[in-house]
Design a protein around this motif. Structure first.
Motif, PDB file in Angstrom:
ATOM      1  N   MET A   1       4.685  -1.588   3.494  1.00 52.72           N
ATOM      2  CA  MET A   1       6.140  -1.391   3.367  1.00 52.72           C
ATOM      3  C   MET A   1       6.492  -0.796   2.004  1.00 52.72           C
ATOM      4  O   MET A   1       7.657  -0.543   1.714  1.00 52.72           O
ATOM      5  CB  MET A   1       6.874  -2.720   3.509  1.00 52.72           C
ATOM      6  CG  MET A   1       6.806  -3.327   4.878  1.00 52.72           C
ATOM      7  SD  MET A   1       7.646  -4.924   4.838  1.00 52.72           S
ATOM      8  CE  MET A   1       7.096  -5.620   6.380  1.00 52.72           C
ATOM      9  N   ALA A   2       5.502  -0.584   1.156  1.00 52.54           N
ATOM     10  CA  ALA A   2       5.762  -0.066  -0.198  1.00 52.54           C
ATOM     11  C   ALA A   2       6.342   1.348  -0.122  1.00 52.54           C
ATOM     12  O   ALA A   2       6.066   2.096   0.830  1.00 52.54           O
ATOM     13  CB  ALA A   2       4.461  -0.052  -0.994  1.00 52.54           C
ATOM     14  N   PRO A   3       7.113   1.718  -1.149  1.00 55.20           N
ATOM     15  CA  PRO A   3       7.609   3.096  -1.186  1.00 55.20           C
ATOM     16  C   PRO A   3       6.465   4.060  -1.496  1.00 55.20           C
ATOM     17  O   PRO A   3       5.470   3.670  -2.111  1.00 55.20           O
ATOM     18  CB  PRO A   3       8.611   3.076  -2.347  1.00 55.20           C
ATOM     19  CG  PRO A   3       8.198   1.931  -3.206  1.00 55.20           C
ATOM     20  CD  PRO A   3       7.544   0.925  -2.307  1.00 55.20           C
ATOM     21  N   SER A   4       6.613   5.308  -1.064  1.00 55.13           N
ATOM     22  CA  SER A   4       5.584   6.299  -1.400  1.00 55.13           C
ATOM     23  C   SER A   4       6.226   7.671  -1.502  1.00 55.13           C
ATOM     24  O   SER A   4       7.196   7.963  -0.783  1.00 55.13           O
ATOM     25  CB  SER A   4       4.478   6.316  -0.334  1.00 55.13           C
ATOM     26  OG  SER A   4       5.008   6.673   0.926  1.00 55.13           O
ATOM     27  N   VAL A   5       5.671   8.494  -2.372  1.00 54.37           N
ATOM     28  CA  VAL A   5       6.239   9.826  -2.605  1.00 54.37           C
ATOM     29  C   VAL A   5       6.226  10.631  -1.292  1.00 54.37           C
ATOM     30  O   VAL A   5       5.184  10.717  -0.614  1.00 54.37           O
ATOM     31  CB  VAL A   5       5.478  10.550  -3.750  1.00 54.37           C
ATOM     32  CG1 VAL A   5       4.007  10.802  -3.401  1.00 54.37           C
ATOM     33  CG2 VAL A   5       6.180  11.852  -4.142  1.00 54.37           C
TER      34      VAL A   5
END
Ligand SMILES: Cc1cc2nc3c(=O)[nH]c(=O)nc-3n(C[C@H](O)[C@H](O)[C@H](O)COP(=O)(O)O)c2cc1C
Length: 205
Positions: free
Chosen positions: A39-43
């Protein structure tokens, strides 16, 4: 407890863990941690992280050997008094952690279609580190410890684990139930380093 108080409690008690109890974490819980990490943000929504379970005793031995060599090199570079203090630290739980997880970052992922990385290609690695931190916090919230090992030669680890050449090695995580619980870093408790107050003040321009 409010949601923010619960969250802050997890931040406060999350530790880098180097001392583990031997019992394994349930497979369903490990799968849950991986789901939460994802669920982490990613570019560009590139999700460049790759988590690899290292279960093979032979491969674990190879990583232990790489760690031992890197430790010996680090020790040899230090002045005698500093080296003695360094030698007293336990800098990995590789022998007692029931689970080993290597984390890689895909160097130039197709996913995300390059969005956000033209001028800052390193953002894929930062995204992977965010997933690791999410994994770490999700584990801490369940009473599970994570220890990040970076005293390793990345190319040697990549070869030992036979990971694809396009995956960059980022972290080796020791995972399991901690044998102790602390709200202060081990390096602080052992007198190696202290938390500073610098980040509690704003830099203003
Ligand atoms: C990028 C990174 C690499 C690290 N590598 C190691 C390591 O090789 N061995 C180790 O014992 N701890 C390692 N740590 C853990 C730090 O020593 C630890 O986070 C720091 O002392 C603060 O303690 P805390 O995590 O318990 O708050 C690493 C942490 C990070 C973020």
């Amino acid at each position: 407890m409010t949601t923010s108080a619960i969250l802050e409690d997890v931040f406060r008690w999350r530790r880098d863990v180097r001392h583990f109890r031997p019992e394994p974490v349930a497979e369903a819980t490990l799968d849950e941690l991986l789901q939460v990490a994802s669920m982490a943000p990613s570019v560009g929504l590139s999700e460049p992280w790759r988590f690899m379970r290292v279960d093979s005793p032979t491969r674990r031995d190879a990583v232990r050997g790489i760690f031992a060599r890197s430790q010996a090199d680090a020790l040899a570079e230090r002045e005698s008094e500093d080296a003695a203090a360094y030698a007293r630290l336990k800098l990995a739980g590789l022998d007692d952690a029931p689970h080993h997880i290597a984390v890689f970052s895909v160097e130039d992922p197709i996913q995300g279609r390059g969005l956000g990385r033209r001028t800052m290609p390193e953002t894929t690695v930062w995204s992977t580190v965010m997933a690791i931190h999410t994994f770490w916090l999700a584990a801490a919230a369940r009473g599970i410890g994570v220890g990040w090992v970076s005293i390793l030669e990345p190319e040697a680890v990549r070869q030992a684990l036979e990971s694809p050449a396009s995956w960059r090695f980022i972290a080796y995580l020791c995972v399991g139930y901690p044998s102790e619980r602390h709200d202060t870093p081990e390096l602080e408790r052992l007198g190696w380093e202290q938390r500073q107050s610098a980040c509690r003040e704003w830099v203003r321009r």
